[in-house]
Enzyme design. Structure first.
Site, short mmCIF file in Angstrom:
data_model
loop_
_atom_site.label_atom_id
_atom_site.label_comp_id
_atom_site.label_asym_id
_atom_site.label_seq_id
_atom_site.Cartn_x
_atom_site.Cartn_y
_atom_site.Cartn_z
N THR A 125 4.49 18.30 7.77
CA THR A 125 5.01 17.36 8.78
C THR A 125 5.81 16.25 8.09
O THR A 125 5.39 15.74 7.04
CB THR A 125 3.93 16.71 9.67
OG1 THR A 125 4.53 15.62 10.39
CG2 THR A 125 2.75 16.14 8.91
N ASP A 127 5.92 13.49 9.25
CA ASP A 127 5.20 12.25 9.56
C ASP A 127 4.21 11.84 8.46
O ASP A 127 3.78 10.69 8.42
CB ASP A 127 4.43 12.39 10.88
CG ASP A 127 5.33 12.75 12.04
OD1 ASP A 127 6.54 12.51 11.94
OD2 ASP A 127 4.82 13.28 13.06
N ARG A 162 26.48 -7.98 11.70
CA ARG A 162 25.60 -7.52 12.79
C ARG A 162 24.20 -7.27 12.26
O ARG A 162 24.04 -6.93 11.09
CB ARG A 162 26.05 -6.13 13.27
CG ARG A 162 27.26 -6.09 14.10
CD ARG A 162 27.62 -4.62 14.33
NE ARG A 162 28.77 -4.55 15.19
CZ ARG A 162 29.66 -3.56 15.15
NH1 ARG A 162 29.53 -2.58 14.28
NH2 ARG A 162 30.67 -3.56 15.98
N ARG A 171 5.93 9.46 14.79
CA ARG A 171 4.93 9.43 15.87
C ARG A 171 4.03 8.20 15.73
O ARG A 171 4.55 7.10 15.70
CB ARG A 171 4.14 10.72 15.88
CG ARG A 171 3.52 10.97 17.24
CD ARG A 171 3.03 12.35 17.39
NE ARG A 171 3.93 13.17 18.18
CZ ARG A 171 3.97 14.49 18.15
NH1 ARG A 171 3.19 15.14 17.34
NH2 ARG A 171 4.77 15.15 18.93
N GLU A 221 9.34 4.88 15.51
CA GLU A 221 9.42 5.15 16.95
C GLU A 221 8.14 4.77 17.70
O GLU A 221 8.17 4.47 18.89
CB GLU A 221 9.73 6.63 17.19
CG GLU A 221 8.65 7.57 16.64
CD GLU A 221 8.95 9.04 16.84
OE1 GLU A 221 9.94 9.38 17.51
OE2 GLU A 221 8.14 9.86 16.35
N HIS A 271 16.41 13.72 15.09
CA HIS A 271 16.13 15.00 14.43
C HIS A 271 16.93 15.23 13.15
O HIS A 271 16.65 16.21 12.46
CB HIS A 271 16.35 16.15 15.42
CG HIS A 271 15.31 16.16 16.51
ND1 HIS A 271 15.44 15.43 17.66
CD2 HIS A 271 14.11 16.77 16.59
CE1 HIS A 271 14.37 15.60 18.41
NE2 HIS A 271 13.54 16.41 17.79
O1 F6P Z 1 5.83 15.43 14.28
C1 F6P Z 1 7.16 15.46 13.89
C2 F6P Z 1 8.02 14.76 14.90
O2 F6P Z 1 9.36 14.82 14.45
C3 F6P Z 1 7.63 13.32 15.22
O3 F6P Z 1 8.04 12.42 14.23
C4 F6P Z 1 8.29 13.13 16.55
O4 F6P Z 1 7.66 12.14 17.33
C5 F6P Z 1 8.15 14.48 17.20
O5 F6P Z 1 7.97 15.41 16.14
C6 F6P Z 1 9.34 14.89 18.03
O6 F6P Z 1 9.07 16.13 18.55
P1 F6P Z 1 10.12 16.99 19.37
O7 F6P Z 1 11.13 17.51 18.38
O8 F6P Z 1 9.31 18.08 19.95
O9 F6P Z 1 10.72 16.08 20.38
#
Ligand code: F6P
Length: 341
Positions: A125, A127, A162, A171, A221, A271
């Protein structure tokens, strides 16, 4: 022996490196047959996939994404999902599974272990929020991508005086924000583990402007203002109960503009942090994880996840690895705070 392999959850760079290592070591060292399930647990339920050969993994080491596809399918929320997996494994004569995924995919792997299915997990991951391992693969690449973006944003922010707010993924964990913010010399880093005061952020931003520099604010996020809530893109939940986060960057940029009178914009990296070629570090880590997952299968050591401890690859119980999220500890955040403002 026949071994199934699958990649579940959000993709990340390095998945193909794991698949390649599992296939090559499985076939060459042990003479196993390796079945690649299509799209994570969905393939394990339907049986969709194919027997993998050396040719299938030729040239994939450096490729992002996953040749097997991924999904957020949860067998425990699909009608008869678990029974279907058992039937597919029996029908194909598959003895064991290597499940490559994060907390959700490996949480399922843990439950399936309790039901007698032989599973070895591999921690993936961007994350970096899985317990029992120092790092997950994919994280280093995401941090590099975010850092490069921050480096680029510094120069354009300064040209236009700016404030730029950079929203990164992660996440409910602030690892990507913390590492990319530190590496990129951010003026402020905001993580989910520490709710922030907008007043304090505005003070830091103002101080930075006073020194004739343009502030870069890195916000995870999942970060949230004190007394507030996470900002959601949609309230809809996936099969594992996760909401889709996103939007805190834009919200904060508006707050900063309103309170300072300075132009302030948000950049959402999204992404891009999950795509493209893995860093050398992630290629090596993912490859080593794949090799050691094969060793665990060969040893008959199931219900475990391969994990990084220091520079060693060890095995940890899946139950331990998925028990709770690994979040940024206060002392790690305190290190970064020295550089704020
Ligand atoms: O767990 C990886 C992740 O990229 C998180 O950082 C993010 O919140 C989530 O997946 C986004 O998921 P999806 O691509 O399904 O919107």
């Amino acid at each position: 022996m026949r071994v199934g392999v699958l990649t579940g959850g959000g993709d990340c760079p390095g998945l193909n490196a794991v698949i390649r290592a599992v296939v090559l070591k499985g076939i060459e060292t042990h003479g196993w047959e390796i079945y690649g399930f299509r799209s994570g647990w969905r393939g394990a339920i339907t049986g969709e996939g194919r027997w993998l050969t050396r040719d299938d993994v030729e040239g994939i080491l450096t490729r992002g994404g996953t040749i097997l596809g991924s999904s957020r399918t949860n067998p425990y929320t699909e009608d008869g999902g678990v029974e279907a997996i058992k039937a597919v494994l029996a029908e194909k004569g598959i003895d064991a599974l290597v499940a490559i995924g994060g907390e959700d995919t490996l949480g399922v792997a843990n439950r399936l272990t309790e039901e007698g299915i032989k599973v070895v997990g591999v921690p993936k991951t961007i994350d970096n929020d899985l317990g029992a391992t120092d790092y997950t693969f994919g994280f280093d690449t995401a941090v590099h991508i975010a850092t490069e973006a921050i480096d680029r944003l510094h120069t354009t922010a300064e040209s236009h005086h700016r404030a730029l707010v950079v929203e990164v993924m992660g996440r409910h964990a602030g690892w990507i924000a913390l590492h990319s913010g530190l590496a990129g010399g951010a003026s402020v880093i905001l993580v989910p583990e520490r709710p922030f005061s907008v007043d304090t952020v505005v003070e830091w931003v103002t101080r930075r402007f006073e020194r004739e520099y343009a502030p870069i604010i890195v916000v995870a996020e999942g970060a949230l203002p004190e007394g507030g809530a996470e900002v959601l893109q949609t309230g809809e939940k996936d099969a594992f109960g996760h909401v889709r986060l996103g939007g805190v960057g834009t919200w904060l940029a508006d707050e900063i503009a309103g309170r300072t009178g300075k132009e302030s914009r948000a950049v959402v990296l999204g992404h891009t942090q999950r795509g493209g070629t893995p860093t050398a570090y992630d290629r090596v880590l993912a490859t080593r994880f794949g090799l050691h997952a094969v060793d665990a299968v060969a040893d008959g050591d199931f219900g475990v996840m391969v994990a990084l401890r220091g520079t060693d690859i060890v095995r940890a119980k899946l139950a331990e690895a998925t028990a709770e999220l690994k979040t940024v500890p206060p002392q790690r955040y305190a290190e970064a705070e020295v550089f704020f403002g």
